[in-house]
Design an enzyme around this catalytic site. Structure first.
Site, PDB file in Angstrom:
ATOM      1  N   TYR A 148       0.846  -1.187   0.000  1.00  0.00           N
ATOM      2  CA  TYR A 148       0.000   0.000   0.000  1.00  0.00           C
ATOM      3  C   TYR A 148       0.884   1.241   0.000  1.00  0.00           C
ATOM      4  O   TYR A 148       1.818   1.336   0.791  1.00  0.00           O
ATOM      5  CB  TYR A 148      -0.892   0.012   1.246  1.00  0.00           C
ATOM      6  CG  TYR A 148      -1.822   1.206   1.345  1.00  0.00           C
ATOM      7  CD1 TYR A 148      -2.833   1.414   0.414  1.00  0.00           C
ATOM      8  CD2 TYR A 148      -1.692   2.133   2.387  1.00  0.00           C
ATOM      9  CE1 TYR A 148      -3.689   2.504   0.509  1.00  0.00           C
ATOM     10  CE2 TYR A 148      -2.552   3.229   2.492  1.00  0.00           C
ATOM     11  CZ  TYR A 148      -3.551   3.405   1.557  1.00  0.00           C
ATOM     12  OH  TYR A 148      -4.405   4.487   1.658  1.00  0.00           O
ATOM     13  N   ASP A 241       9.063   2.908   0.144  1.00  0.00           N
ATOM     14  CA  ASP A 241       8.009   3.540   0.923  1.00  0.00           C
ATOM     15  C   ASP A 241       8.215   3.126   2.377  1.00  0.00           C
ATOM     16  O   ASP A 241       7.859   2.024   2.776  1.00  0.00           O
ATOM     17  CB  ASP A 241       6.639   3.093   0.405  1.00  0.00           C
ATOM     18  CG  ASP A 241       5.494   3.724   1.180  1.00  0.00           C
ATOM     19  OD1 ASP A 241       5.735   4.236   2.291  1.00  0.00           O
ATOM     20  OD2 ASP A 241       4.352   3.672   0.679  1.00  0.00           O
ATOM     21  N   LYS A 269       3.709   9.152   8.783  1.00  0.00           N
ATOM     22  CA  LYS A 269       3.422   8.656  10.131  1.00  0.00           C
ATOM     23  C   LYS A 269       4.377   9.232  11.199  1.00  0.00           C
ATOM     24  O   LYS A 269       4.151  10.344  11.632  1.00  0.00           O
ATOM     25  CB  LYS A 269       3.346   7.133  10.107  1.00  0.00           C
ATOM     26  CG  LYS A 269       2.196   6.724   9.157  1.00  0.00           C
ATOM     27  CD  LYS A 269       1.748   5.297   9.163  1.00  0.00           C
ATOM     28  CE  LYS A 269       0.451   5.172   8.380  1.00  0.00           C
ATOM     29  NZ  LYS A 269       0.470   4.390   7.173  1.00  0.00           N
TER      30      LYS A 269
HETATM   31  C1  PLP Z   1      -0.122   4.867   5.761  1.00  0.00           C
HETATM   32  C2  PLP Z   1       0.692   4.560   4.546  1.00  0.00           C
HETATM   33  C3  PLP Z   1       0.697   5.396   3.408  1.00  0.00           C
HETATM   34  C4  PLP Z   1      -0.269   6.535   3.253  1.00  0.00           C
HETATM   35  O1  PLP Z   1      -0.076   7.538   4.192  1.00  0.00           O
HETATM   36  P1  PLP Z   1      -1.329   8.521   4.516  1.00  0.00           P
HETATM   37  O2  PLP Z   1      -0.723   9.544   5.410  1.00  0.00           O
HETATM   38  O3  PLP Z   1      -2.370   7.658   5.156  1.00  0.00           O
HETATM   39  O4  PLP Z   1      -1.785   9.074   3.208  1.00  0.00           O
HETATM   40  C5  PLP Z   1       1.583   5.120   2.393  1.00  0.00           C
HETATM   41  N1  PLP Z   1       2.416   4.081   2.458  1.00  0.00           N
HETATM   42  C6  PLP Z   1       2.446   3.250   3.524  1.00  0.00           C
HETATM   43  C7  PLP Z   1       3.418   2.111   3.543  1.00  0.00           C
HETATM   44  C8  PLP Z   1       1.556   3.436   4.582  1.00  0.00           C
HETATM   45  O5  PLP Z   1       1.535   2.576   5.595  1.00  0.00           O
END
Ligand code: PLP
Length: 428
Positions: A148, A241, A269
């Site tokens: 994701y 990511d 985060k």
């Molecule tokens: C939470 C998350 C995102 C998206 O971040 P948001 O601040 O919710 O848009 C992207 N990549 C990873 C791996 C995530 O866990």
């Protein structure tokens, strides 16, 4: 013996919520549909403890899905936010804090010399892709199933978590043209990566180095190095990511721990310390493609917001070696304790420091297909049983637990006692 929750006030709020908010929530996984119940509405939280509107107290392992590595309402972080707020909440002009946090991040993360802040991980991933396309002059992306990277159109294909949980393969409203340039291969499948890289010219190979949105599924040994080698051999940029793993699994994230440096890194985060902030970063050469230094346009009214920067900077400064050792020890205690508690219930407990997943599977889970093959009903029953015993764990098989530095030995003891009872209940 089964336990139960009083949730009359949550139920009343939920009934109102569904009239005004789609599904009653502002982000899908909060609805708890995967575990077959309605959401609990939070009143407040402190440290590792969450209190709902009915007065139930929980040990929290969601911790806002990752940002709260120091737990809820950490006094120093609250003080930093208050001080920043008293000087003004947003200016649309640069501040010293933005320079300081960029320096702090560059000092820690091997792949980052320069960065741009955004307000969400989604925006940061979207912008990193734009830069990768500009730098390479290519359009295609390689993505892993179950990974994701936020809810941008081009990557909403086999995207784990919320989507896997809802059983939606992609998303309605995403045009075929938006995902036409996205090639998806199974995680941990080196041959599939090599094949895809031979068939397509990729702008970017995009990976969560420690995927945590299909449950936690760490890479096989040398898999990240294989990605690095394929990117180098084919002229693609390797984009990690690290929105979850960044500053959590160690000061420099998964890239430092695994010794594989990506061309670009996406952060979120923890970098916002519980307020909306995220970032994407890379070498100076790559990042100077971003406006106004270069031709890639990307902007944000609240990007680098002073409150979020203050929270993020304080969060990072509190993360020293002692903190990481403690978080690793907390994770280990949980993993060993949960293994003991499970007894003969067939589970796979997977962890890296600061993250863990209990897969209800007799077989090791190496990819998204493995995660999907888990006993989702048993997992849901176990999570409901934990909730009833005062443990608030991620209400989906396709998520990781987020232990924090606020979890004390007493919290862990309470958790493991509840876990044993919950396993016994699931077994029937
Ligand atoms: C939470 C998350 C995102 C998206 O971040 P948001 O601040 O919710 O848009 C992207 N990549 C990873 C791996 C995530 O866990």
């Amino acid at each position: 013996m089964s336990a139960s929750l009083t949730d009359a006030k949550s139920a009343e709020l939920y009934a109102r919520a569904v009239q005004r908010l789609p599904g009653g929530v502002n982000s899908p996984v909060r609805a708890m549909r995967a575990i077959g119940r309605d959401p609990l509405f939070v009143d407040r939280a402190e440290g590792a403890e969450l209190f709902d509107v009915d007065g139930n107290r929980f040990v929290d392992y969601v911790c806002s899905w990752g940002p709260l590595i120091h737990g809820h309402a950490h006094p120093e972080i609250l003080a930093a936010i208050s001080e920043a707020a008293a000087r003004g909440t947003t200016f649309g002009a640069p501040t010293a804090g933005e320079v300081e946090i960029a320096e702090e991040v560059a000092r820690r993360v091997p792949g980052i010399d320069m960065l741009r802040m955004t307000s969400s991980g989604t925006e940061a991933a979207m912008s990193a892709i734009r830069v990768a396309r500009a730098v390479t002059g290519r359009e295609k992306l390689l993505k892993f199933s179950g990974a994701y990277h936020g809810h941008l159109d081009g990557l909403l294909a086999e995207a784990g978590s919320g989507l896997a949980t809802a059983g939606v393969p992609a998303s309605a409203g995403v045009s075929a043209s938006a995902t036409a340039n996205t090639v998806i291969v199974p995680w941990n499948d080196g041959e599939a990566v090599v094949r895809a890289c031979a068939e397509h010219e990729f702008a970017a190979i995009l990976a969560e180095p420690y995927p945590a949105n299909m449950g936690l599924v760490p890479p096989f040994e040398d898999f990240l190095q294989l990605l690095r080698n394929q990117a180098d051999a084919t002229g693609a940029l390797l984009v990690f990511d690290e929105v979850i793993s960044g500053f959590r699994v160690g000061p420099g994230g998964a890239q430092e721990r695994e010794g594989v440096t990506p061309d670009m890194t996406v952060l979120g985060k923890i970098i916002g310390g519980g307020l909306p902030a995220a970032a994407y970063g890379a070498s100076r050469e790559i990042m100077e493609h971003v406006a106004p230094a270069g031709p890639v346009y990307q902007a944000g009214t609240l990007s680098g917001n002073p409150l979020a920067v203050a929270a993020g900077l304080t969060t990072l400064r509190l993360l020293d070696e002692v903190a990481y050792a403690r978080l690793a020890a907390t994770t280990e205690t949980l993993v060993h304790g949960l293994r003991d508690a499970a007894g003969d219930v067939p589970v796979q407990i997977v962890s890296v420091p600061g993250l863990l997943t209990v897969f209800f599977s007799a077989e090791p889970v190496h990819d998204y297909a493995g995660a999907q093959a888990c006993d989702l009903a048993a997992h849901a029953a176990w999570i409901r049983a934990l909730l009833a015993r005062g443990v608030y764990a991620p209400p989906s098989q396709f998520e990781a637990w987020f232990p924090s530095l606020a979890h004390t030995p007493e919290h862990l003891e309470r958790t493991l006692e509840a876990a044993a009872a919950a396993f016994a209940e699931v077994k029937g």
